[in-house]
Enzyme design. Structure first.
Site, PDB file in Angstrom:
ATOM      1  N   TYR A  73       0.741  -1.194   0.045  1.00  0.00           N
ATOM      2  CA  TYR A  73       0.048  -0.097  -0.158  1.00  0.00           C
ATOM      3  C   TYR A  73       0.729   1.351  -0.007  1.00  0.00           C
ATOM      4  O   TYR A  73       0.420   2.264  -0.695  1.00  0.00           O
ATOM      5  CB  TYR A  73      -0.968   0.044   1.315  1.00  0.00           C
ATOM      6  CG  TYR A  73      -1.939   0.928   0.979  1.00  0.00           C
ATOM      7  CD1 TYR A  73      -3.080   0.881   0.480  1.00  0.00           C
ATOM      8  CD2 TYR A  73      -1.801   2.276   1.661  1.00  0.00           C
ATOM      9  CE1 TYR A  73      -3.948   2.058   0.512  1.00  0.00           C
ATOM     10  CE2 TYR A  73      -2.408   3.466   1.530  1.00  0.00           C
ATOM     11  CZ  TYR A  73      -3.827   3.481   0.907  1.00  0.00           C
ATOM     12  OH  TYR A  73      -4.637   4.337   0.745  1.00  0.00           O
ATOM     13  N   PHE A 125      -7.034  22.018 -24.250  1.00  0.00           N
ATOM     14  CA  PHE A 125      -7.248  20.649 -24.402  1.00  0.00           C
ATOM     15  C   PHE A 125      -8.474  20.377 -23.585  1.00  0.00           C
ATOM     16  O   PHE A 125      -8.847  20.959 -22.390  1.00  0.00           O
ATOM     17  CB  PHE A 125      -6.135  19.716 -24.226  1.00  0.00           C
ATOM     18  CG  PHE A 125      -6.434  18.333 -24.237  1.00  0.00           C
ATOM     19  CD1 PHE A 125      -6.552  17.759 -25.514  1.00  0.00           C
ATOM     20  CD2 PHE A 125      -6.635  17.317 -22.959  1.00  0.00           C
ATOM     21  CE1 PHE A 125      -6.842  16.526 -25.605  1.00  0.00           C
ATOM     22  CE2 PHE A 125      -7.459  16.196 -23.357  1.00  0.00           C
ATOM     23  CZ  PHE A 125      -7.320  15.710 -24.706  1.00  0.00           C
ATOM     24  N   THR A 126      -9.258  19.219 -23.994  1.00  0.00           N
ATOM     25  CA  THR A 126     -10.617  19.339 -23.533  1.00  0.00           C
ATOM     26  C   THR A 126     -10.615  19.261 -21.851  1.00  0.00           C
ATOM     27  O   THR A 126     -11.402  19.680 -20.949  1.00  0.00           O
ATOM     28  CB  THR A 126     -11.409  17.983 -24.177  1.00  0.00           C
ATOM     29  OG1 THR A 126     -10.348  16.812 -23.942  1.00  0.00           O
ATOM     30  CG2 THR A 126     -11.576  18.144 -25.527  1.00  0.00           C
ATOM     31  N   ASP A 216       2.385  20.579 -20.017  1.00  0.00           N
ATOM     32  CA  ASP A 216       1.478  19.482 -20.286  1.00  0.00           C
ATOM     33  C   ASP A 216       2.472  18.727 -21.191  1.00  0.00           C
ATOM     34  O   ASP A 216       2.683  18.830 -22.376  1.00  0.00           O
ATOM     35  CB  ASP A 216       0.195  19.825 -21.016  1.00  0.00           C
ATOM     36  CG  ASP A 216      -0.459  18.588 -21.330  1.00  0.00           C
ATOM     37  OD1 ASP A 216       0.054  17.400 -21.306  1.00  0.00           O
ATOM     38  OD2 ASP A 216      -1.717  18.697 -21.604  1.00  0.00           O
ATOM     39  N   LYS A 259       0.449   8.192 -23.025  1.00  0.00           N
ATOM     40  CA  LYS A 259       0.866   8.276 -24.431  1.00  0.00           C
ATOM     41  C   LYS A 259       2.212   7.923 -24.518  1.00  0.00           C
ATOM     42  O   LYS A 259       2.776   6.874 -24.717  1.00  0.00           O
ATOM     43  CB  LYS A 259       0.513   9.821 -24.829  1.00  0.00           C
ATOM     44  CG  LYS A 259      -0.940  10.142 -25.245  1.00  0.00           C
ATOM     45  CD  LYS A 259      -1.981  10.224 -23.953  1.00  0.00           C
ATOM     46  CE  LYS A 259      -3.324  10.828 -24.193  1.00  0.00           C
ATOM     47  NZ  LYS A 259      -4.187  10.913 -22.965  1.00  0.00           N
ATOM     48  N   ARG A 383     -12.460  15.694 -33.731  1.00  0.00           N
ATOM     49  CA  ARG A 383     -11.846  17.020 -33.158  1.00  0.00           C
ATOM     50  C   ARG A 383     -12.157  18.414 -33.762  1.00  0.00           C
ATOM     51  O   ARG A 383     -11.262  18.676 -34.534  1.00  0.00           O
ATOM     52  CB  ARG A 383     -10.423  16.805 -33.054  1.00  0.00           C
ATOM     53  CG  ARG A 383      -9.549  15.595 -32.314  1.00  0.00           C
ATOM     54  CD  ARG A 383      -9.478  15.647 -30.820  1.00  0.00           C
ATOM     55  NE  ARG A 383     -10.504  15.604 -30.078  1.00  0.00           N
ATOM     56  CZ  ARG A 383     -10.651  15.342 -28.670  1.00  0.00           C
ATOM     57  NH1 ARG A 383      -9.630  14.984 -28.058  1.00  0.00           N
ATOM     58  NH2 ARG A 383     -11.777  15.018 -28.017  1.00  0.00           N
ATOM     59  N   PHE A 450     -18.307  14.748 -26.371  1.00  0.00           N
ATOM     60  CA  PHE A 450     -17.776  14.048 -27.287  1.00  0.00           C
ATOM     61  C   PHE A 450     -17.782  12.673 -26.938  1.00  0.00           C
ATOM     62  O   PHE A 450     -17.887  11.749 -27.686  1.00  0.00           O
ATOM     63  CB  PHE A 450     -16.699  14.799 -27.888  1.00  0.00           C
ATOM     64  CG  PHE A 450     -15.326  14.787 -26.878  1.00  0.00           C
ATOM     65  CD1 PHE A 450     -15.117  15.819 -26.087  1.00  0.00           C
ATOM     66  CD2 PHE A 450     -14.456  13.536 -26.623  1.00  0.00           C
ATOM     67  CE1 PHE A 450     -14.012  15.890 -24.969  1.00  0.00           C
ATOM     68  CE2 PHE A 450     -13.491  13.777 -25.611  1.00  0.00           C
ATOM     69  CZ  PHE A 450     -13.358  14.827 -24.852  1.00  0.00           C
TER      70      PHE A 450
HETATM   71  N1  PM9 Z   1      -5.704  12.721 -24.260  1.00  0.00           N
HETATM   72  C1  PM9 Z   1      -6.501  11.913 -26.364  1.00  0.00           C
HETATM   73  O1  PM9 Z   1      -7.105  10.773 -27.103  1.00  0.00           O
HETATM   74  C2  PM9 Z   1      -7.486  10.776 -24.379  1.00  0.00           C
HETATM   75  C3  PM9 Z   1      -8.533  11.519 -23.779  1.00  0.00           C
HETATM   76  S1  PM9 Z   1      -9.391  12.867 -24.586  1.00  0.00           S
HETATM   77  C4  PM9 Z   1     -10.169  11.972 -26.010  1.00  0.00           C
HETATM   78  O2  PM9 Z   1      -5.876  12.617 -27.083  1.00  0.00           O
HETATM   79  C5  PM9 Z   1      -3.321  15.953 -23.231  1.00  0.00           C
HETATM   80  C6  PM9 Z   1      -2.551  16.707 -24.174  1.00  0.00           C
HETATM   81  C7  PM9 Z   1      -4.002  14.924 -23.801  1.00  0.00           C
HETATM   82  C8  PM9 Z   1      -4.719  14.220 -22.878  1.00  0.00           C
HETATM   83  C9  PM9 Z   1      -5.588  13.005 -23.279  1.00  0.00           C
HETATM   84  C10 PM9 Z   1      -4.815  14.604 -21.263  1.00  0.00           C
HETATM   85  C11 PM9 Z   1      -5.604  13.917 -20.366  1.00  0.00           C
HETATM   86  C12 PM9 Z   1      -4.113  15.941 -20.877  1.00  0.00           C
HETATM   87  N2  PM9 Z   1      -3.551  16.567 -22.018  1.00  0.00           N
HETATM   88  O3  PM9 Z   1      -6.737  10.991 -20.742  1.00  0.00           O
HETATM   89  O4  PM9 Z   1      -6.546  11.883 -18.394  1.00  0.00           O
HETATM   90  O5  PM9 Z   1      -3.963  14.628 -24.716  1.00  0.00           O
HETATM   91  O6  PM9 Z   1      -4.765  10.434 -19.261  1.00  0.00           O
HETATM   92  O7  PM9 Z   1      -5.060  12.499 -20.296  1.00  0.00           O
HETATM   93  C13 PM9 Z   1      -6.472  11.906 -25.157  1.00  0.00           C
HETATM   94  P1  PM9 Z   1      -5.550  11.521 -19.598  1.00  0.00           P
END
Ligand code: PM9
Length: 459
Positions: A73, A125-126, A216, A259, A383, A450
């Protein structure tokens, strides 16, 4: 000129079998999914180009690391391996693990942003913007204009425009800006890099105003590769060195490790400031888990530590970006309008040009992604206006200049032949573009619409 192809620096040991579907099955599947590719079942998809997030193929070393998971843990040895790797490769002294990128965005936004603050960034970013808004902030776009022009060939469309940044300070005052958020390889602009020259200027600007610089770093290695290829003075530097240099210019970082770091799950918030670290630890235990696992299993932290090291290898990056370019060129040669220069993680189709008969309010990119799935079982992602969502205050739709469909390439997953099939399918859809109809919502979620929104065709 001597030709040097970008063949992958690995070979395939295990394969995942795919189900092939018929046209009739796909037509039914997309209607069942409300014409939203996020709502398709994965087993109904042939080539999955929805995202590059959490879908990369881990290496034999990473899988071996999975077996070395220390699932205590508290104080797992995998946490310390991950922490030390982040410091060695990315420069940040303190790491707070989170379940994925948005976990880090939530914690950072809650700590840093007060009601009425403004957060400038090189395009939204979303999830990032939503967390800023939930914390009471307003996102302000300070990316250069070229980033909004699909066929502009600017080599660093992720750069910051200082006229926009200075205008913001003049209007609201530096005390209303808790930090600037700079993404490397800007996702919504088409996977476009920021130059080191521009980032150094951002650093100087932050120092002048006493404003924190947050990174980021979700796709930092891809950005570093583009710097190596395009920016004067960096040709002899390795991706690893450039990644470090980028990170060292910034004060803190949010990372979706799904990523660039090639893991199926995980992320972190990292920083150099001890006070900020302590505040982040206070919140991570509320939202994610103890500060030495933050929502991740020990095995996942181990896979991430190894993935970070693999992600900055020049050979890996050359093949990674080479494959994306390969798809871009195939489409370009067939006259398909795509965002230029080609991105690091994806090729973005310009839906406005492919479907000129569908006005933006009827979601051309959403319709194009659905049509591509029906044609061939390829899953892409909208997008454009659907992703952009609504202004939280006025309720109006944001109408972004970019109305795109993203063909996102998972890392180390698909072959050149899959790219060939993808390009052929896009061309076929384009030839029948006049048959594609505009859409309207039948269900519109309030936030991040989306993901789960549903649509129907307008006759
Ligand atoms: N990006 C992508 O497919 C996955 C979710 S949105 C469809 O591009 C940036 C630049 C990203 C991102 C996720 C996140 C969020 C933050 N910044 O998905 O929570 O491209 O791990 O990261 C997606 P998490």
């Amino acid at each position: 000129m001597e030709k040097r192809s970008w063949a992958e620096p690995y070979k395939i040991k295990m394969v995942e079998l795919l189900k092939m579907t018929t046209l009739e099955e796909r037509k039914k599947a997309i209607v069942d999914a409300g014409l939203n590719t996020f709502l398709l079942k994965s087993e109904d998809v042939y080539i999955d180009l929805l995202t590059d997030s959490g879908v990369g193929a881990m290496s034999d070393r990473q899988w071996a690391g999975i077996m070395m998971g220390d699932e205590a843990y508290a104080g797992s040895r995998n946490f310390y391996h991950m922490h030390d790797t982040i410091e060695e490769y990315y420069s940040y002294k303190y790491t707070v693990p989170t379940h994925q990128g948005r976990g880090a965005e939530n914690i950072l936004s809650q700590i840093m942003i007060s009601e009425g603050d403004f957060v400038p960034g090189n395009m939204y970013f979303t999830t990032t913007r939503l967390h800023q808004e939930i914390a009471g902030g307003h996102f302000v776009d300070v990316i250069i204009d070229e980033a909004h022009i699909p066929d502009s060939e600017h080599p660093f469309k992720g750069n910051v425009d200082f006229i926009k940044l200075n205008k913001l300070v003049d209007e609201v005052g530096a005390e209303k800006i808790p930090y600037i958020c700079i993404a490397t390889c800007v996702n919504m602009a088409g996977g476009q890099p920021i130059s080191l020259e521009n980032l150094k200027q951002v650093r100087a600007w932050c120092d002048k105003y006493g404003i924190m610089l947050v990174h980021d770093m979700t796709r930092v290695a891809e950005n570093a590769y583009f710097i190596q290829q395009r920016e004067e003075g960096y040709q002899d530097k390795s991706v690893k060195e450039i990644v470090y240099e980028i990170c060292a210019l910034t004060d803190a970082a949010t990372m979706s490790a799904k990523k660039d770091a090639i893991v199926n799950i995980g992320g972190f918030l990292a920083m150099n400031d001890k006070r900020l670290y302590e505040k982040a630890c206070e919140l991570v235990v509320v939202y994610e888990g103890l500060h030495t696992y933050g929502g991740m299993a020990g095995r996942d932290m181990e896979a991430m530590a190894i993935g970070i090291k693999e992600s900055v290898q020049d050979n890996h990056m050359r093949a990674r970006v080479g494959q994306v370019e390969y798809l871009g060129k195939l489409l370009d040669d067939e006259g398909v309008p795509v965002v230029k220069p080609y991105g690091g993680h994806a090729i973005f189709l310009n839906a406005r040009e492919i479907l000129p008969h569908i006005p933006q309010k009827h979601f051309p990119a959403q319709a194009l992604a659905a049509a591509l799935y029906v044609e061939s079982g390829i899953r892409a992602m909208e997008r454009g206006v659907v992703s952009a969502g609504r202004n939280q205050e006025t309720g109006e739709n944001f109408m972004p200049k970019l109305e795109l469909v993203r063909l996102t390439i998972p890392r180390r997953v698909y072959t050149q032949a899959h790219m060939d099939v993808t390009a052929e399918s896009v061309v076929r859809v384009m030839k029948n573009a006049n048959k594609v109809k505009g859409l309207r919502f039948t269900y519109e979620p309030k936030m991040l619409r989306f993901f789960m929104g549903r649509f129907e065709e307008i006759d």
